[in-house]
Design an enzyme around this catalytic site. Sequence first.
Site, PDB file in Angstrom:
ATOM      1  N   ASP A 149      -4.656  -7.696  -5.315  1.00 34.04           N
ATOM      2  CA  ASP A 149      -4.898  -8.884  -4.433  1.00 34.04           C
ATOM      3  C   ASP A 149      -5.267 -10.177  -5.401  1.00 34.04           C
ATOM      4  O   ASP A 149      -4.901 -11.091  -4.867  1.00 34.04           O
ATOM      5  CB  ASP A 149      -6.148  -8.628  -3.428  1.00 34.04           C
ATOM      6  CG  ASP A 149      -5.708  -7.919  -2.425  1.00 34.04           C
ATOM      7  OD1 ASP A 149      -4.551  -8.372  -1.687  1.00 34.04           O
ATOM      8  OD2 ASP A 149      -6.166  -7.080  -1.642  1.00 34.04           O
ATOM      9  N   HIS A 172       0.893  -1.196   0.059  1.00 34.40           N
ATOM     10  CA  HIS A 172      -0.030   0.120  -0.130  1.00 34.40           C
ATOM     11  C   HIS A 172       1.015   1.077  -0.080  1.00 34.40           C
ATOM     12  O   HIS A 172       0.543   2.463  -0.476  1.00 34.40           O
ATOM     13  CB  HIS A 172      -0.868   0.177   1.057  1.00 34.40           C
ATOM     14  CG  HIS A 172      -2.237  -1.126   0.664  1.00 34.40           C
ATOM     15  ND1 HIS A 172      -2.124  -2.263   1.190  1.00 34.40           N
ATOM     16  CD2 HIS A 172      -3.246  -0.791   0.161  1.00 34.40           C
ATOM     17  CE1 HIS A 172      -3.199  -2.719   0.846  1.00 34.40           C
ATOM     18  NE2 HIS A 172      -3.915  -2.030   0.038  1.00 34.40           N
ATOM     19  N   CYS A 215      -9.741  -1.639 -11.004  1.00 35.22           N
ATOM     20  CA  CYS A 215      -8.830  -0.545 -10.014  1.00 35.22           C
ATOM     21  C   CYS A 215      -7.665  -1.049  -9.280  1.00 35.22           C
ATOM     22  O   CYS A 215      -7.265  -0.162  -8.550  1.00 35.22           O
ATOM     23  CB  CYS A 215      -9.937  -0.193  -8.666  1.00 35.22           C
ATOM     24  SG  CYS A 215     -10.392  -1.377  -7.787  1.00 35.22           S
ATOM     25  N   ARG A 254       1.906 -10.110  -1.473  1.00 33.34           N
ATOM     26  CA  ARG A 254       2.063  -8.900  -2.299  1.00 33.34           C
ATOM     27  C   ARG A 254       3.240  -8.072  -1.414  1.00 33.34           C
ATOM     28  O   ARG A 254       3.619  -7.119  -1.776  1.00 33.34           O
ATOM     29  CB  ARG A 254       0.811  -8.149  -2.401  1.00 33.34           C
ATOM     30  CG  ARG A 254       0.191  -7.829  -1.309  1.00 33.34           C
ATOM     31  CD  ARG A 254      -1.302  -6.971  -1.783  1.00 33.34           C
ATOM     32  NE  ARG A 254      -1.405  -5.850  -2.018  1.00 33.34           N
ATOM     33  CZ  ARG A 254      -2.554  -5.199  -2.040  1.00 33.34           C
ATOM     34  NH1 ARG A 254      -3.672  -5.508  -2.222  1.00 33.34           N
ATOM     35  NH2 ARG A 254      -2.387  -3.827  -2.307  1.00 33.34           N
ATOM     36  N   GLU A 293     -11.340  -9.649  -6.429  1.00 33.66           N
ATOM     37  CA  GLU A 293      -9.823  -9.967  -5.992  1.00 33.66           C
ATOM     38  C   GLU A 293      -9.541 -11.176  -5.533  1.00 33.66           C
ATOM     39  O   GLU A 293      -8.317 -11.278  -5.053  1.00 33.66           O
ATOM     40  CB  GLU A 293      -9.614  -8.587  -5.203  1.00 33.66           C
ATOM     41  CG  GLU A 293     -10.427  -8.452  -3.857  1.00 33.66           C
ATOM     42  CD  GLU A 293     -10.087  -7.262  -2.892  1.00 33.66           C
ATOM     43  OE1 GLU A 293      -8.949  -6.506  -3.194  1.00 33.66           O
ATOM     44  OE2 GLU A 293     -10.896  -6.838  -2.015  1.00 33.66           O
TER      45      GLU A 293
HETATM   46  C1  PEP Z   1      -6.684  -4.476  -5.098  1.00 31.89           C
HETATM   47  O1  PEP Z   1      -6.202  -5.463  -4.288  1.00 31.89           O
HETATM   48  O2  PEP Z   1      -6.217  -4.629  -6.441  1.00 31.89           O
HETATM   49  C2  PEP Z   1      -7.134  -3.213  -4.722  1.00 31.89           C
HETATM   50  C3  PEP Z   1      -7.266  -2.324  -5.514  1.00 31.89           C
HETATM   51  O3  PEP Z   1      -7.211  -3.135  -3.273  1.00 31.89           O
HETATM   52  P1  PEP Z   1      -6.047  -2.624  -2.370  1.00 31.89           P
HETATM   53  O4  PEP Z   1      -4.804  -2.637  -3.091  1.00 31.89           O
HETATM   54  O5  PEP Z   1      -6.447  -1.694  -1.551  1.00 31.89           O
HETATM   55  O6  PEP Z   1      -5.951  -4.089  -1.507  1.00 31.89           O
HETATM   56 MG    MG Z   2      -7.414  -5.363  -2.442  1.00 32.41          MG
END
Ligand code: PEP
Ligand code: MG
Length: 570
Positions: A452, A188, A499, A462, A428
């Site tokens: 994810d 993140h 996204c 990740r 995801e």
């Molecule tokens: C994802 O998992 O691709 C996502 C957009 O959510 P986050 O990165 O906040 O887990």
């Molecule tokens: Mg996610």
Amino acid sequence: MQTFKGTKIVNGIAIGKIKVYKAPVYEISEELVSDIAAELERYEAARLKVQEDQNALYDKEMKAGHKDTAGIFEAHALMLDDDDTLNDPCKEIMAEGHTAEYAVRQAFDEAAQQFSEMEDEYFRARSADVIDLKNSMLDVLFGADTSSLQGTEPAILVAEDLAPSETVKLDKSLLLGLVTRQGSSNSHTAILARSMNWPTLIQCHDVADDWDGKFAILDGYNSCIYIEPEQDIIDKLTAKQKEDREKEAKLQELKGQPSVTKDGQKVRLYANIGGPKDIKAVLENDAEGVGLFRSEFVYLNSKEDPSEEAQFQAYKQVLEGLAPRLVVIRTCDIGADKTIDYMHLDKEENPALGFRAVRICLSRPDFFKRQLRALLRASAFGNLGIMFPMIISRWEVQECKKILEECKKELEAEGQKVGKYEIGIMIETPAAALCADELAEEVDFFSLGTNDLTQYTCAIDRQSANLERFSDTHHPALLRLIRETIEAGHRHNTWVGICGELGADPTLSEEFLKWGVDELSVNPKSILPLRERVRNMDLSKYKTEAPKAEAKPEIKAAEKPKGLFGRLFG
Ligand code: PEP
Ligand code: MG
């Protein structure tokens, strides 16, 4: 001059002094001491110092007209007078021969735990205040100079690693670029760095404390940092930085232009955001909407579990500020790497596979309902999409919708206005992607969370820096799941967006459009470069090879109300 390599997260050049960032980590000894009176004195001195600091912060905030923030510091100062809850328990522990540091850690943690278990929302929220005070007490007892954590001048920040909660607290105006020893490209913090467009290097194993204060150039293009660079490097990279700025200025001409390919295929280019402070970036980069508002940042930015009212204000501000654009707000995705002290989540062996996101929300209905009520109230002020994360099963979606409906009825009974909204889920997990046909029957839209989805499909943590070489965001299994999810969504008149970070991957944009993706939600800085790419594409060659209409079974529009996809393309 010294040159050190890392893994680049964000291209670009940062030029300036280095600031080595060190979050305090305290080793607290459990050994007993003989001079109990001295510990009691140290405790009292620290208590008075923290109280004085809190009062000074109160005065500063009052002068700035920030009454609400001032109130927090006023309450903190008062709490330090509370003998029953804090001072006496600390003194009892010190009376057994423990140090002031040990006593503070034990007694303040215990008090925070007790507050967090209380029925009353107000008292539950005090838990975060106690944790905050504990950290301030420890800073004073250990003599830490916390004012110098980030320095006072714009600098390239160098750190071991940064947690999302630390990243959100950084003063962005002082950041030229970021270099960390650890970190992974899908963490993140990396996502935040991309969204802020800071030139960023991770896994730079040579970072050293003695870089502090040195002049350096972070060269994102070549994945390296030059410490005390030679003049020819300075000249070359200063020119490159200038060229970047010029290119960026040229992209501004695409503002207001449609995101459409040469052969007429439209795609909606939306932005990923973390809160009201990002409204400016959405507008400046001409995003057509918000495809992912990570609401957990409202929680991460708060010292206490945010009340329904506080959340309502944040959501309303974004919806109003961006109306009539669609704003998709994802319900709280806490857990895994996004931890919050006041949530008191147990430590888990496998947090990414553990108690997170919708699993927490469905297990803590009061917590979930606070957010849903805030979202529903905010829906009256704009064009809202409510999105549930980490879904694996249909029953979870049904349960979320049931609680949402309950909240709606409650609000209507209270005479509160609820507007229209769409309902969607994140795809995801492989389970969700493989069950996309069933899930599509429940919702208006899907949003593929490729960060994810990559982690769970490829079984690659990740967060792990060591696994970078095995990670493959173009893995055929992942691309197949993405394509099949888009197709499944369209079979049920459910629009599909992406996204995750892959949405901005220039090497995949053409594939995604070819597969018919309806929306790409990316960090605001990627909107205009992506629009440029889309406008240069010609997909007609694919359309003659495999006409879309033949590939897709009939859409059963009557089976459920049409969502945005239906309204736009139906
Ligand atoms: C994802 O998992 O691709 C996502 C957009 O959510 P986050 O990165 O906040 O887990
Ligand atoms: Mg996610």
